[in-house]
Design a protein around this motif. Structure first.
Motif, mmCIF file in Angstrom:
data_model
loop_
_atom_site.group_PDB
_atom_site.id
_atom_site.type_symbol
_atom_site.label_atom_id
_atom_site.label_comp_id
_atom_site.label_asym_id
_atom_site.label_seq_id
_atom_site.Cartn_x
_atom_site.Cartn_y
_atom_site.Cartn_z
ATOM 1 N N MET A 1 -17.261 5.432 -6.311
ATOM 2 C CA MET A 1 -15.893 5.015 -5.943
ATOM 3 C C MET A 1 -14.905 6.148 -6.256
ATOM 4 S SD MET A 1 -13.816 2.623 -4.836
ATOM 5 C CE MET A 1 -14.730 1.083 -4.845
ATOM 6 N N PHE A 2 -14.050 6.437 -5.259
ATOM 7 C CA PHE A 2 -13.022 7.468 -5.428
ATOM 8 C C PHE A 2 -11.651 6.820 -5.639
ATOM 9 C CE2 PHE A 2 -16.290 9.393 -2.814
ATOM 10 C CZ PHE A 2 -16.430 10.651 -3.374
ATOM 11 N N SER A 3 -10.766 7.569 -6.278
ATOM 12 C CA SER A 3 -9.365 7.144 -6.288
ATOM 13 C C SER A 3 -8.470 8.377 -6.262
ATOM 14 C CB SER A 3 -9.054 6.278 -7.506
ATOM 15 O OG SER A 3 -8.980 7.066 -8.669
ATOM 16 N N VAL A 4 -7.296 8.198 -5.667
ATOM 17 C CA VAL A 4 -6.268 9.240 -5.635
ATOM 18 C C VAL A 4 -4.960 8.608 -6.074
ATOM 19 C CG1 VAL A 4 -4.889 10.736 -4.133
ATOM 20 C CG2 VAL A 4 -7.370 10.590 -3.819
ATOM 21 N N THR A 5 -4.241 9.284 -6.978
ATOM 22 C CA THR A 5 -2.987 8.747 -7.496
ATOM 23 C C THR A 5 -1.848 9.727 -7.273
ATOM 24 O OG1 THR A 5 -4.213 7.596 -9.238
ATOM 25 C CG2 THR A 5 -1.840 7.829 -9.575
ATOM 26 N N VAL A 6 -0.706 9.213 -6.838
ATOM 27 C CA VAL A 6 0.508 10.034 -6.767
ATOM 28 C C VAL A 6 1.593 9.358 -7.605
ATOM 29 C CG1 VAL A 6 -0.024 11.042 -4.539
ATOM 30 C CG2 VAL A 6 1.316 8.941 -4.634
ATOM 31 N N ARG A 7 2.448 10.190 -8.209
ATOM 32 C CA ARG A 7 3.492 9.709 -9.129
ATOM 33 C C ARG A 7 4.880 9.937 -8.546
ATOM 34 N NH1 ARG A 7 3.340 10.798 -15.560
ATOM 35 N NH2 ARG A 7 1.989 8.978 -15.304
ATOM 36 N N ASP A 8 5.746 8.960 -8.702
ATOM 37 C CA ASP A 8 7.148 9.063 -8.309
ATOM 38 C C ASP A 8 7.970 8.287 -9.355
ATOM 39 O OD1 ASP A 8 9.590 9.163 -6.845
ATOM 40 O OD2 ASP A 8 8.476 9.158 -4.968
ATOM 41 N N HIS A 9 9.262 8.102 -9.134
ATOM 42 C CA HIS A 9 10.034 7.284 -10.079
ATOM 43 C C HIS A 9 11.265 6.702 -9.416
ATOM 44 C CE1 HIS A 9 12.613 10.855 -10.391
ATOM 45 N NE2 HIS A 9 13.504 10.126 -11.015
ATOM 46 N N MET A 10 11.835 5.689 -10.082
ATOM 47 C CA MET A 10 13.081 5.082 -9.588
ATOM 48 C C MET A 10 13.918 4.656 -10.790
ATOM 49 S SD MET A 10 11.642 1.399 -8.215
ATOM 50 C CE MET A 10 10.910 0.182 -9.324
ATOM 51 N N MET A 11 15.219 4.570 -10.584
ATOM 52 C CA MET A 11 16.154 4.209 -11.652
ATOM 53 C C MET A 11 16.966 3.007 -11.179
ATOM 54 S SD MET A 11 17.211 8.179 -12.593
ATOM 55 C CE MET A 11 17.555 7.956 -14.353
ATOM 56 N N ILE A 12 16.814 1.872 -11.861
ATOM 57 C CA ILE A 12 17.417 0.626 -11.386
ATOM 58 C C ILE A 12 18.148 -0.104 -12.516
ATOM 59 C CG2 ILE A 12 15.710 0.288 -9.546
ATOM 60 C CD1 ILE A 12 15.494 -1.826 -12.681
ATOM 61 N N ALA A 13 19.060 -1.002 -12.126
ATOM 62 C CA ALA A 13 19.687 -1.940 -13.061
ATOM 63 C C ALA A 13 19.129 -3.328 -12.783
ATOM 64 C CB ALA A 13 21.203 -1.941 -12.876
ATOM 65 N N ASP B 1 -13.005 15.348 3.975
ATOM 66 C CA ASP B 1 -13.453 15.327 2.568
ATOM 67 C C ASP B 1 -12.377 14.838 1.607
ATOM 68 O OD1 ASP B 1 -16.007 16.564 3.316
ATOM 69 O OD2 ASP B 1 -14.849 18.397 3.590
ATOM 70 N N ILE B 2 -11.518 13.976 2.090
ATOM 71 C CA ILE B 2 -10.495 13.368 1.231
ATOM 72 C C ILE B 2 -10.470 11.853 1.431
ATOM 73 C CG2 ILE B 2 -8.997 15.385 1.082
ATOM 74 C CD1 ILE B 2 -7.292 14.198 3.338
ATOM 75 N N LEU B 3 -9.912 11.159 0.453
ATOM 76 C CA LEU B 3 -9.746 9.700 0.567
ATOM 77 C C LEU B 3 -8.435 9.411 1.287
ATOM 78 C CD1 LEU B 3 -10.643 6.804 -0.264
ATOM 79 C CD2 LEU B 3 -9.234 7.105 -2.317
ATOM 80 N N VAL B 4 -7.364 10.062 0.841
ATOM 81 C CA VAL B 4 -6.076 9.946 1.522
ATOM 82 C C VAL B 4 -5.450 11.327 1.594
ATOM 83 C CG1 VAL B 4 -5.581 7.580 0.743
ATOM 84 C CG2 VAL B 4 -4.760 9.523 -0.603
ATOM 85 N N ASP B 5 -4.580 11.514 2.567
ATOM 86 C CA ASP B 5 -3.776 12.725 2.664
ATOM 87 C C ASP B 5 -2.676 12.604 1.608
ATOM 88 O OD1 ASP B 5 -1.930 14.663 3.292
ATOM 89 O OD2 ASP B 5 -1.621 14.030 5.363
ATOM 90 N N ILE B 6 -2.775 13.419 0.549
ATOM 91 C CA ILE B 6 -1.824 13.293 -0.565
ATOM 92 C C ILE B 6 -0.385 13.501 -0.084
ATOM 93 C CG2 ILE B 6 -0.986 14.511 -2.622
ATOM 94 C CD1 ILE B 6 -3.653 14.505 -3.779
#
Lengths: 132, 132, 132, 132, 132, 132
Positions: free
Chosen positions: B1-13, B47-52
């Motif tokens: 099993m493969f996994s790919v992770t990307v990181r982002d962020h948000m600022m909320i009230a 040869d990738i799971l997702v296009d990063i």
């Protein structure tokens, strides 16, 4: 279920074939911070899953064999893109071979699975997991 | 099993309803560092799971639509506390919709699961995982 | 004294000339996580040292111009090893040029110094700092 | 499936019995950064899996009871090496007891699993996971 | 001004004398993640401030000499509390001795200052800096 | 020169006035991970710069007084944008007042400077430093 993880890293050059990769089709490189996780349901008579020192040494050898190279020139990757996913699988398979060969001592019988995670930056990483 | 992770962020009230939340019943806010993990058993012909790059763009759109807002005013969350768990599920569902709609290209057929983790601080985080 | 830092990254290939570098004399590569710090004694009338959005955009352009390349082929680095120290200085000088040119808006008058840190792995990083 | 994680830490002394441990057979110590993850398929009527405040308090008590001690003198660990794996299991079992006893409020019925991860350094960590 | 930092770690036992330390007067321990920063205004003819490989090796020796020990038994610390501040200074002084002795090669002439930071947990760390 | 740093965090809501802030003019929020660094040239007779326990407690009080609030309603910030820079200065000034008042025990005489860093996300942070 127990798991033990050790971290190492490697610095490589490579390029990708396929329009999907955009500018990464050019020769570039990456530092991969490599986390190798050993999993298993039982501890041994020393109360550990794997000897961390031994695990660290074998991971160093496997990761070190890939480092400071242009992976485009490595016959092991002929015809395949050395994506983060592919490299995670390659490292997992090579560590798995060592576990099966008994190189990790008592862990040989106890480790039932591996997860290898390669961090390519602070915002992207990929993993491959397999049973043994 | 493969996994790919990307990181982002948000600022909320937001604020919470329910005595269990103590001082967090008052209007306050959070930076959520958002990790979106795509999982699947096979790689595609590149040869990738997702296009990063594509994954990063869609995660940016989903996370960006929530950011710089007071979630108490968002009709999508009427009657529900925007806990870290709830927001992780919302982001997972919205990314899942895009995967199912074919927005992630080849990954549409390969991604079989998602995990979304929201870090609310250096000492607390929550995840939601689902199959596709 | 105030400072504001924004983080970005780049992925490059390069090699080093000099026996001191050992295996790193071979073509390899690195992900550099790049932290650019703006320093200054006063805030502007908006109560900020720099506009983080604007800073992020200019750092992206400076760092992006180096990324996805083999730095051995970049004429700007002819005859010099693209060590982590050298790259930190290059990025600092290029960001400094933009600050001096007024590209960072109000920050032009307020920013009196820069520090650029490049993380080449989880266990090694280098910085260059300069006055403006 | 949802999960919520809270982080704490403890500082302990201990030694190991067994040649496999090499220099770690001597009395030494560790800071363990402890991540306790609560897992469950449903949220409660407050839209949370666990009350993070309550979870933090109970984790603090469980981890605090082990901290600032020489674990070689703790009768709970007589005859067993206090490896990272063993300590992860101990903390998981003690937190599990509190969940089962209803100490975590509504979470008692919702939490179906625990994962405890102990980071012994920036390059090694171990986990124990169990169902409730 | 340039700087280069390498990271290592050590695991030690110790206790403190003085009521101010509360429960830390008991024998306990710590993992110290150790960052050693070399500073200097100029690069050498190889375009580096220090040879990272050589720096890593010497830091490993200095840090390794303290690790897997009960520092209460170390005559070098007789009559002094091995606080994080004291250990940072000790490591800085020992690395400084090696720089002055010429052990770091060309860096001997270029390194004009050191900063040593010891992280005792994810929420506390201490540094010592000195000129050479 | 020695320094000791302790980390805490707060979760707040706020909005900004000024076109430069773009979407951040709307009510939103942030988690600020707060690092408070105490600096000084000498250790006390207990071989420490500050009592980390005491420092942690005072930082908790200062940071806690700001948390779980909408800073737009706080009269202390009337007419000023609660930018990351401004909040870093506010926390530094409030901790400085406590040091000067003798609240940190022996550290009162030894601490000669403070640095406060607020991390607003994994890709942006700001600091304020001052002498005492």
């Amino acid at each position: 279920m127990f798991s033990v993880t050790v971290r190492d890293h490697m610095m490589i050059a490579h390029s990708f074939r396929g329009e999907v990769f955009g500018p990464a089709q050019r020769l570039h490189g990456a530092t991969f911070v490599v986390d190798v996780t050993f999993r298993g349901p039982e501890l041994d008579r020393d109360d550990i899953l794997v000897d961390i020192g031994l695990a660290t040494r074998h991971v160093r050898e496997v990761v070190g064999a890939l480092g400071y190279r242009n992976l485009d020139d490595d016959p092991d990757f002929a015809g395949v893109n050395t994506s983060t996913e592919v490299l995670a699988r390659t490292i997992a398979e090579r560590v798995a071979d060592r576990v099966r060969a008994g190189d990790l001592g008592g862990a040989t019988d106890q480790v039932t699975g591996l997860v290898v995670t390669l961090h390519e930056s602070h915002v992207a990483w990929a993993s491959y997991e397999c049973d043994l």
